[in-house]
Write an enzyme that holds these catalytic residues in place. Structure first.
Site, PDB file in Angstrom:
ATOM      1  N   ARG A 146      25.132   0.804  18.367  1.00 43.60           N
ATOM      2  CA  ARG A 146      24.070   0.230  17.439  1.00 43.60           C
ATOM      3  C   ARG A 146      24.519  -1.061  16.667  1.00 43.60           C
ATOM      4  O   ARG A 146      24.176  -1.956  16.491  1.00 43.60           O
ATOM      5  CB  ARG A 146      23.779   1.365  16.536  1.00 43.60           C
ATOM      6  CG  ARG A 146      22.590   0.524  15.414  1.00 43.60           C
ATOM      7  CD  ARG A 146      22.019   1.851  14.498  1.00 43.60           C
ATOM      8  NE  ARG A 146      22.950   2.118  13.590  1.00 43.60           N
ATOM      9  CZ  ARG A 146      22.738   3.077  12.781  1.00 43.60           C
ATOM     10  NH1 ARG A 146      21.351   4.119  12.660  1.00 43.60           N
ATOM     11  NH2 ARG A 146      23.375   3.709  11.835  1.00 43.60           N
ATOM     12  N   ARG A 168      25.221  -4.619  11.055  1.00 40.23           N
ATOM     13  CA  ARG A 168      25.638  -3.723   9.976  1.00 40.23           C
ATOM     14  C   ARG A 168      27.327  -3.799   9.825  1.00 40.23           C
ATOM     15  O   ARG A 168      27.695  -3.123  10.774  1.00 40.23           O
ATOM     16  CB  ARG A 168      24.926  -2.683  10.051  1.00 40.23           C
ATOM     17  CG  ARG A 168      23.544  -2.539   9.560  1.00 40.23           C
ATOM     18  CD  ARG A 168      22.944  -1.365   9.902  1.00 40.23           C
ATOM     19  NE  ARG A 168      23.384  -0.173   9.124  1.00 40.23           N
ATOM     20  CZ  ARG A 168      23.163   1.192   8.771  1.00 40.23           C
ATOM     21  NH1 ARG A 168      22.060   1.613   9.337  1.00 40.23           N
ATOM     22  NH2 ARG A 168      23.806   2.015   8.388  1.00 40.23           N
ATOM     23  N   LYS A 204      17.460   9.108  12.835  1.00 43.16           N
ATOM     24  CA  LYS A 204      16.488   9.283  11.704  1.00 43.16           C
ATOM     25  C   LYS A 204      15.592   8.013  11.841  1.00 43.16           C
ATOM     26  O   LYS A 204      14.219   8.150  11.657  1.00 43.16           O
ATOM     27  CB  LYS A 204      16.815   9.290  10.462  1.00 43.16           C
ATOM     28  CG  LYS A 204      17.926  10.692  10.256  1.00 43.16           C
ATOM     29  CD  LYS A 204      18.287  10.898   8.968  1.00 43.16           C
ATOM     30  CE  LYS A 204      19.329  10.067   8.250  1.00 43.16           C
ATOM     31  NZ  LYS A 204      20.543   9.856   8.931  1.00 43.16           N
ATOM     32  N   ARG A 253      31.683   7.509   6.927  1.00 44.50           N
ATOM     33  CA  ARG A 253      30.527   7.889   6.675  1.00 44.50           C
ATOM     34  C   ARG A 253      29.891   9.312   7.233  1.00 44.50           C
ATOM     35  O   ARG A 253      29.225   9.957   6.593  1.00 44.50           O
ATOM     36  CB  ARG A 253      29.351   6.800   7.465  1.00 44.50           C
ATOM     37  CG  ARG A 253      29.305   5.714   6.757  1.00 44.50           C
ATOM     38  CD  ARG A 253      28.901   4.480   7.396  1.00 44.50           C
ATOM     39  NE  ARG A 253      27.480   4.534   7.909  1.00 44.50           N
ATOM     40  CZ  ARG A 253      26.927   3.922   8.970  1.00 44.50           C
ATOM     41  NH1 ARG A 253      27.854   3.179   9.892  1.00 44.50           N
ATOM     42  NH2 ARG A 253      25.652   4.196   9.398  1.00 44.50           N
ATOM     43  N   ARG A 299      20.529  12.298  -0.519  1.00 45.13           N
ATOM     44  CA  ARG A 299      21.897  12.416   0.089  1.00 45.13           C
ATOM     45  C   ARG A 299      22.687  13.398  -0.551  1.00 45.13           C
ATOM     46  O   ARG A 299      24.209  13.510  -0.054  1.00 45.13           O
ATOM     47  CB  ARG A 299      22.261  11.297   0.323  1.00 45.13           C
ATOM     48  CG  ARG A 299      22.489  10.787   2.080  1.00 45.13           C
ATOM     49  CD  ARG A 299      22.910   9.541   2.049  1.00 45.13           C
ATOM     50  NE  ARG A 299      23.293   8.812   3.239  1.00 45.13           N
ATOM     51  CZ  ARG A 299      22.656   7.860   3.995  1.00 45.13           C
ATOM     52  NH1 ARG A 299      21.346   7.463   3.838  1.00 45.13           N
ATOM     53  NH2 ARG A 299      23.237   7.227   4.816  1.00 45.13           N
TER      54      ARG A 299
END
Ligand code: AMP
Length: 192
Positions: free
Chosen positions: A129, A135, A14, A147, A90
């Protein structure tokens, strides 16, 4: 105004695709995850509140997210020709609140574009990532699993919500960045 939701699980691409969309269509990007990370970096009260949810891969409470988005729309509306919502809504209550916020301004969501990516691919992309994103929620197997579970349980119903309004379209989200962007562009052009 052209208001679009870019939807999909964590790791679907996204963020990457949003950058290309804002560049081509000159839309204002509202990415709630990015906004929370900015608050976190600046050490604001909102950032501190959000951190405990984010670190575990859980959702920040609806009223907090909705308040933040409302503020962002107010800040940017005068100079915006439309929005790309990324990572928001969400939950179904967030979707309903967004509809209300936009309606108050005489606006609406034109469509939701969902990126469809298999779970194994998501996990490997997020881990990759995590090597550079810094993160905390990208670097731990249990948090990544959580998640994806939160997405399936709490976020997927948002797709049904927009499908019920005939505003939902799904795109296969595996392939080159440009291939996927071209499919997204085709869909956006139909909404204009
Ligand atoms: P993201 O960058 O979109 O993956 O978001 C990172 C984290 O920020 C999520 O795992 C949640 O903890 C929080 N977050 C971002 N957007 C939302 C939202 N719309 N509702 C609730 N929590 C959110």
């Amino acid at each position: 105004m052209l208001n679009i939701i870019l939807f999909g699980p964590p790791g679907a691409g996204k963020g990457t695709q949003s950058e290309k969309i804002i560049d081509k269509y000159k839309l204002t990007h509202i990415a709630t995850g990015d906004l929370f990370r900015k608050h976190l970096g600046e050490g604001t009260d909102l950032g501190k509140l959000a951190q405990k949810y984010m670190d575990e891969g859980n959702l920040v409470p609806d009223e907090v997210v909705i308040g933040m988005v409302d503020e962002k729309i107010k800040e940017t509306k005068a100079n915006s020709s439309g929005y790309i919502f990324d990572g928001f809504p969400r939950t179904v209550p967030q979707a309903k609140a967004l509809d209300t916020l936009l309606k108050e301004k005489g606006e609406k969501i034109a469509g939701m574009i969902a990126l469809d990516v298999p779970e194994e691919e998501l996990k490997s992309r997020i881990k990759e990532r995590g090597k550079t994103s810094g993160r905390a929620d990208d670097q731990n197997e249990a948090k990544i699993e959580n998640r994806i579970k939160v997405y399936q349980e709490e976020t997927l119903p948002v797709a049904n919500y927009y499908d019920g309004e005939s505003k939902y379209v799904k795109i296969h989200g595996v392939g080159s960045i440009d291939e996927i962007f071209s499919k997204i562009s085709n869909e956006i052009d139909k909404l204009k």
